[in-house]
Design a protein around this motif. Structure first.
Motif, PDB file in Angstrom:
ATOM      1  N   GLY A 131       0.815  -1.210   0.000  1.00  0.00           N
ATOM      2  CA  GLY A 131       0.000   0.000   0.000  1.00  0.00           C
ATOM      3  C   GLY A 131       0.846   1.256   0.000  1.00  0.00           C
ATOM      4  O   GLY A 131       0.587   2.207  -0.745  1.00  0.00           O
ATOM      5  N   ILE A 134       2.457   1.793  -3.518  1.00  0.00           N
ATOM      6  CA  ILE A 134       1.497   2.276  -4.512  1.00  0.00           C
ATOM      7  C   ILE A 134       1.260   3.768  -4.306  1.00  0.00           C
ATOM      8  O   ILE A 134       1.247   4.555  -5.266  1.00  0.00           O
ATOM      9  N   VAL A 378       2.599  -5.039 -10.568  1.00  0.00           N
ATOM     10  CA  VAL A 378       1.338  -4.801  -9.846  1.00  0.00           C
ATOM     11  C   VAL A 378       1.298  -3.381  -9.295  1.00  0.00           C
ATOM     12  O   VAL A 378       0.284  -2.677  -9.412  1.00  0.00           O
ATOM     13  N   ILE A 379       2.382  -2.940  -8.693  1.00  0.00           N
ATOM     14  CA  ILE A 379       2.431  -1.597  -8.116  1.00  0.00           C
ATOM     15  C   ILE A 379       2.287  -0.539  -9.210  1.00  0.00           C
ATOM     16  O   ILE A 379       1.555   0.449  -9.043  1.00  0.00           O
ATOM     17  N   ALA A 382      -1.364  -0.520 -10.515  1.00  0.00           N
ATOM     18  CA  ALA A 382      -2.258   0.064  -9.511  1.00  0.00           C
ATOM     19  C   ALA A 382      -2.125   1.586  -9.479  1.00  0.00           C
ATOM     20  O   ALA A 382      -3.124   2.307  -9.393  1.00  0.00           O
ATOM     21  N   ILE A 386      -5.725   2.698 -10.865  1.00  0.00           N
ATOM     22  CA  ILE A 386      -6.649   2.751  -9.731  1.00  0.00           C
ATOM     23  C   ILE A 386      -6.088   3.642  -8.621  1.00  0.00           C
ATOM     24  O   ILE A 386      -5.792   3.171  -7.525  1.00  0.00           O
ATOM     25  N   ILE A 389      -7.186   3.688  -4.958  1.00  0.00           N
ATOM     26  CA  ILE A 389      -6.749   2.652  -4.020  1.00  0.00           C
ATOM     27  C   ILE A 389      -6.282   3.277  -2.707  1.00  0.00           C
ATOM     28  O   ILE A 389      -6.208   2.614  -1.681  1.00  0.00           O
TER      29      ILE A 389
END
Length: 458
Positions: A131, A134, A378-379, A382, A386, A389
């Motif tokens: 988290g 990101i 993935v990071i 994201a 998104i 997030i």
């Protein structure tokens, strides 16, 4: 932090040796292979910079708003209090680990609470760190390429300098940053390899403090800034409740526990660990106090939740736009250099969750590469597609950070697997759990209410 094969037995603890060569991972493990010899030697200064870089991340920009809410004197005292509490929680981990010859946070949780304790710690580190990274990448994209919020477009540094082009769009800028900055830095397997980039990261945080302090002092001499309020203004129960929303920012400002064992294991002299932790916390506290004081002095009641956003307007001094750009560029570079420190703990704990019975990731280049590339992908995706997030990780990130920094260390000392806890330790552990649960409950309630209001407004 992660361990390789679940909770080790006593014989393994006493017969296995640790890897200490250039391929030593950030999470040291017991070695089944023969032929490895101990090779430590991380420097004191390098360890201080690495731990300080773990601490001082994006959260520094939220501190001035917390000080605005609490008032100058209570706010600065809270920063010092949480630093002392963090030192106590780290000391709990280090003392237990040295007593039991434990080389990772996850292993320690496994010794105290079994396999589920280890999994809980590793899962919390994964949730917290993914988290955080990101959000870091979103911040880098906002600063360099700009962002649009509520129909208003805020130009990024590159857009302001060169105009809007495909090459400085958010997707391209973050892709170049990932390939040219993140990928090389996260390829190291030893924490001490990042001592120079960590030193630069801390220096960039100091640059922000120096510029903010300089502007605030100049405007103070000119009489164009107002004296900030020393104590909070209370006009009812609602205002008292609102004060508690600042506590989670302060409580999570010093979370670095998942890298403490890594630093400890790379030191030749284990007695240096405590001075390193104290030096890092003193350095970070100084940066936090200076940032909070001068930013609040400069912007007063106009201090925004993310003080970096205050540097998107006229500061009322000559060359205001130049100083704005320097602050934003230096901060973006600082976040880039914090990223790999956080990433290493993420990769190793995720590997521990997915492959708990496999040999350590540092000895499997294929697995190391696949997990590294997968996480970066993935990071990146994201952060591009998104950005909302952030709302989700206000819940999961705050919860996981509090678990890692305060609740789990307190639980270890209360279980006291090695019989070293004093009465003072146990009282302090209970205090930390109460404070952590209270602050986290307030954070979750506050975040839920904010999201609910946003949806109603929409």
């Amino acid at each position: 932090m992660g361990i390789r094969n679940g909770s080790p037995d006593v014989n393994q603890q006493t017969t296995n040796k640790e890897i200490r060569d250039e391929t030593t991972p950030l999470l040291p493990v017991k070695v089944e292979e023969e032929g490895f010899h101990e090779l430590n030697g991380a420097s004191f200064s390098g360890a201080v910079f690495n731990l300080s870089t773990t601490i001082v991340g994006a959260g520094i920009m939220a501190l001035p708003a917390s000080i605005k809410m609490l008032g100058l004197i209570p706010g600065l005292l809270m920063i010092i209090f949480v630093a002392l509490l963090t030192e106590a929680s780290i000391d709990m981990l280090v003392r237990c680990s040295h007593q039991g010859k434990i080389t990772s946070y996850g292993w320690l949780m496994g010794e105290a609470y079994g396999q589920w304790g280890r999994i809980a710690l590793q899962g919390s580190v994964v949730i917290n760190n993914i988290g955080v990274m990101i959000v870091y990448m979103i911040i880098i994209g906002d600063v360099l390429s700009g962002t649009t919020s509520d129909g208003i477009h805020h130009r990024g540094i590159l857009e302001g300098w060169f105009g809007a082009h495909l090459w400085n769009s958010r997707a391209i800028v973050l892709l170049v940053t990932t390939l040219c900055v993140f990928a090389p830095l996260v390829s190291f397997k030893r924490l001490d390899s990042l001592r120079y980039t960590s030193a630069l990261s801390v220096a960039l945080a100091v640059v922000f403090v120096v510029i903010t302090a300089g502007i605030a002092i100049i405007k103070l001499i000119d009489g164009t800034v107002a004296m900030p309020k020393l104590f909070p203004e209370l006009d009812g129960v609602s205002s008292i409740w609102k004060l508690f929303t600042a506590v989670p920012v302060l409580v999570t400002a010093y979370i670095c526990h998942y890298n403490v064992h890594s630093i400890d294991n790379e030191l030749e002299d284990k007695t240096q660990t405590k001075p390193i932790v104290r030096t890092s916390l003193a350095l970070c506290s100084s940066v936090y106090i200076a940032t909070s004081f001068f930013a609040y002095l400069l912007f007063g009641e106009g201090t925004l939740d993310d003080v970096l956003a205050n540097f998107d307007s006229n500061l009322g001094i000559p060359f205001s736009s130049v100083f704005n750009d320097v602050v934003r560029v230096s901060y973006a570079a600082h976040v880039m250099l914090v990223f790999p420190i956080i990433f290493f703990a993420l990769r190793l704990n995720l590997d521990g969750l997915l492959f708990p019975t496999s040999r350590h990731i540092s000895h499997d280049n294929k697995r190391f590469s696949i997990i590294t590339i997968s996480l970066l992908t993935v990071i990146y995706i994201a952060a591009i597609f998104i950005p909302s997030i952030w709302d989700a990780f206000q819940f999961t990130g705050a919860t996981a950070a509090v678990l890692i920094g305060f609740i789990f260390p307190a639980m270890v000392i209360l279980r006291d697997p090695y019989g070293i806890a004093t009465k003072r330790d146990k009282i302090l552990a209970v205090t930390m759990i109460v404070l952590a649960v209270l602050s986290n409950s307030v954070a979750l309630y506050s975040d839920a209410m904010n999201i609910f209001r946003k949806k109603e407004a929409a």
